[in-house]
Design a protein around this motif. Structure first.
Motif, short mmCIF file in Angstrom:
data_model
loop_
_atom_site.label_atom_id
_atom_site.label_comp_id
_atom_site.label_asym_id
_atom_site.label_seq_id
_atom_site.Cartn_x
_atom_site.Cartn_y
_atom_site.Cartn_z
N LYS A 68 0.77 -1.24 0.00
CA LYS A 68 0.00 0.00 0.00
C LYS A 68 0.81 1.30 0.00
CE LYS A 68 -3.91 -2.16 2.33
NZ LYS A 68 -4.79 -2.12 3.50
N ALA A 69 2.08 1.24 0.35
CA ALA A 69 2.85 2.47 0.55
C ALA A 69 3.67 2.85 -0.68
CB ALA A 69 3.77 2.32 1.75
N SER A 70 3.92 4.14 -0.81
CA SER A 70 4.83 4.67 -1.81
C SER A 70 6.25 4.74 -1.26
CB SER A 70 4.41 6.08 -2.23
OG SER A 70 3.06 6.13 -2.60
N VAL A 71 6.33 4.87 0.06
CA VAL A 71 7.62 5.04 0.74
C VAL A 71 7.42 4.73 2.22
CG1 VAL A 71 7.27 7.52 1.15
CG2 VAL A 71 9.60 6.64 0.95
N LEU A 72 8.51 4.33 2.88
CA LEU A 72 8.45 3.97 4.30
C LEU A 72 9.48 4.74 5.10
CD1 LEU A 72 7.57 2.00 6.64
CD2 LEU A 72 9.41 0.51 5.85
N VAL A 73 9.04 5.33 6.21
CA VAL A 73 9.93 5.86 7.23
C VAL A 73 9.78 4.93 8.42
CG1 VAL A 73 10.36 7.75 8.86
CG2 VAL A 73 9.78 8.26 6.48
N ILE A 74 10.89 4.44 8.95
CA ILE A 74 10.81 3.50 10.07
C ILE A 74 11.80 3.86 11.17
CG2 ILE A 74 12.34 1.85 8.90
CD1 ILE A 74 10.65 -0.38 10.37
N ASN A 75 11.26 3.94 12.38
CA ASN A 75 12.07 4.00 13.59
C ASN A 75 11.78 2.69 14.31
OD1 ASN A 75 13.28 4.35 16.05
ND2 ASN A 75 12.47 6.40 16.40
N ALA A 76 12.60 1.71 14.06
CA ALA A 76 12.39 0.38 14.65
C ALA A 76 12.81 0.33 16.11
CB ALA A 76 13.14 -0.67 13.84
N CYS A 100 14.94 6.20 10.65
CA CYS A 100 14.85 7.43 11.44
C CYS A 100 15.04 7.12 12.92
CB CYS A 100 13.46 8.04 11.20
SG CYS A 100 13.15 9.57 12.10
N HIS A 101 15.79 7.97 13.59
CA HIS A 101 15.98 7.85 15.05
C HIS A 101 16.01 9.23 15.68
CE1 HIS A 101 16.88 3.60 14.72
NE2 HIS A 101 17.68 3.90 13.71
N LEU A 102 15.40 9.33 16.84
CA LEU A 102 15.42 10.59 17.60
C LEU A 102 16.84 10.92 18.08
CD1 LEU A 102 12.23 9.76 19.62
CD2 LEU A 102 12.44 11.70 18.06
N VAL A 120 19.27 -1.98 4.20
CA VAL A 120 18.22 -1.88 3.18
C VAL A 120 17.63 -0.48 3.07
CG1 VAL A 120 17.63 -4.32 3.21
CG2 VAL A 120 16.48 -2.76 4.78
N ALA A 121 18.08 0.42 3.91
CA ALA A 121 17.56 1.79 3.89
C ALA A 121 18.23 2.60 2.80
CB ALA A 121 17.79 2.47 5.24
N THR A 122 17.45 3.43 2.15
CA THR A 122 17.98 4.36 1.17
C THR A 122 18.82 5.43 1.88
OG1 THR A 122 15.98 4.01 -0.12
CG2 THR A 122 17.35 5.88 -0.75
N GLY A 123 18.37 5.82 3.08
CA GLY A 123 19.08 6.81 3.87
C GLY A 123 18.69 6.72 5.33
N VAL A 124 19.45 7.41 6.18
CA VAL A 124 19.24 7.40 7.62
C VAL A 124 19.25 8.84 8.12
CG1 VAL A 124 20.15 6.62 9.85
CG2 VAL A 124 20.47 5.19 7.82
N VAL A 125 18.27 9.16 8.97
CA VAL A 125 18.23 10.47 9.63
C VAL A 125 18.18 10.19 11.12
CG1 VAL A 125 16.99 12.63 9.93
CG2 VAL A 125 16.93 11.47 7.71
N SER A 126 19.15 10.76 11.87
CA SER A 126 19.18 10.50 13.30
C SER A 126 19.83 11.65 14.06
CB SER A 126 19.94 9.20 13.60
OG SER A 126 21.30 9.31 13.25
N GLY A 127 19.47 11.72 15.33
CA GLY A 127 20.15 12.65 16.22
C GLY A 127 19.54 14.03 16.35
N PHE A 128 18.41 14.29 15.71
CA PHE A 128 17.81 15.61 15.74
C PHE A 128 16.52 15.67 16.54
CE2 PHE A 128 20.24 15.34 11.75
CZ PHE A 128 21.10 16.41 11.92
#
Length: 156
Positions: A68-76, A100-102, A120-128
């Motif tokens: 169902k999704a076009s894209v996924l953001v995941i904070n596992a 994504c991580h806080l 498997v992630a296209t990119g990672v955003v963390s620390g903000f």
């Protein structure tokens, strides 16, 4: 007119306790605050925002996103560092994935330095803090747009 993207934002264990659990690390914002931030950043995209403390349920949500999704953001959350099953589920996706991580896992305990999501992630955003989610959503939607354009070109 382009189809409205569907953005899944999936959250793992203990994120339901944001705002009260270790605020020195995770901040005072609640998960509801994070959801509102994601919806605002999505700028009209459909946002499916979920949280679970159960690994199997998170995997089921990934399977749903596959369809169902076009894209996924995941904070596992903690499963980031422990779950091969999560990695296997994520490998079934053909859409972009943004981890994504806080907090910044690389600046924390050694066991948090390994991610089963990153391969498997296209990119990672963390620390903000919660701003990580805003950045992740904006990046994810850009990736979804590029992914769709690539798919459209391959059909022609």
């Amino acid at each position: 007119m382009p189809e409205t993207p569907v953005l899944y934002v999936l959250n793992g264990p203990n994120l339901n306790l944001l705002g009260v659990r270790e605020p020195a690390i995770y901040g005072h914002e609640t998960l509801a605050d994070v959801q509102a931030l994601c919806e605002q950043a999505a700028d009209g995209a459909v946002v499916v925002f979920r949280q679970t403390n159960h690994e199997g349920e998170l995997i089921e949500q990934i399977h749903e996103a596959r369809e169902k999704a076009s894209v996924l953001v995941i904070n596992a959350a903690g499963y980031t560092h422990t779950s091969v099953a999560l990695l296997d589920a994520l490998r079934t996706l053909t859409i972009p994935i943004v981890e994504c991580h806080l907090s910044n896992p690389a600046a924390r305990e050694r066991f948090r330095h390994r991610s089963f999501v990153s391969p498997v992630a296209t990119g990672v955003v963390s620390g903000f803090g919660p701003f990580s989610y805003e950045l992740a959503v904006k990046a994810a939607l850009r990736l979804a747009q590029e992914h769709r354009a690539t798919a459209d070109r391959s059909v022609q």
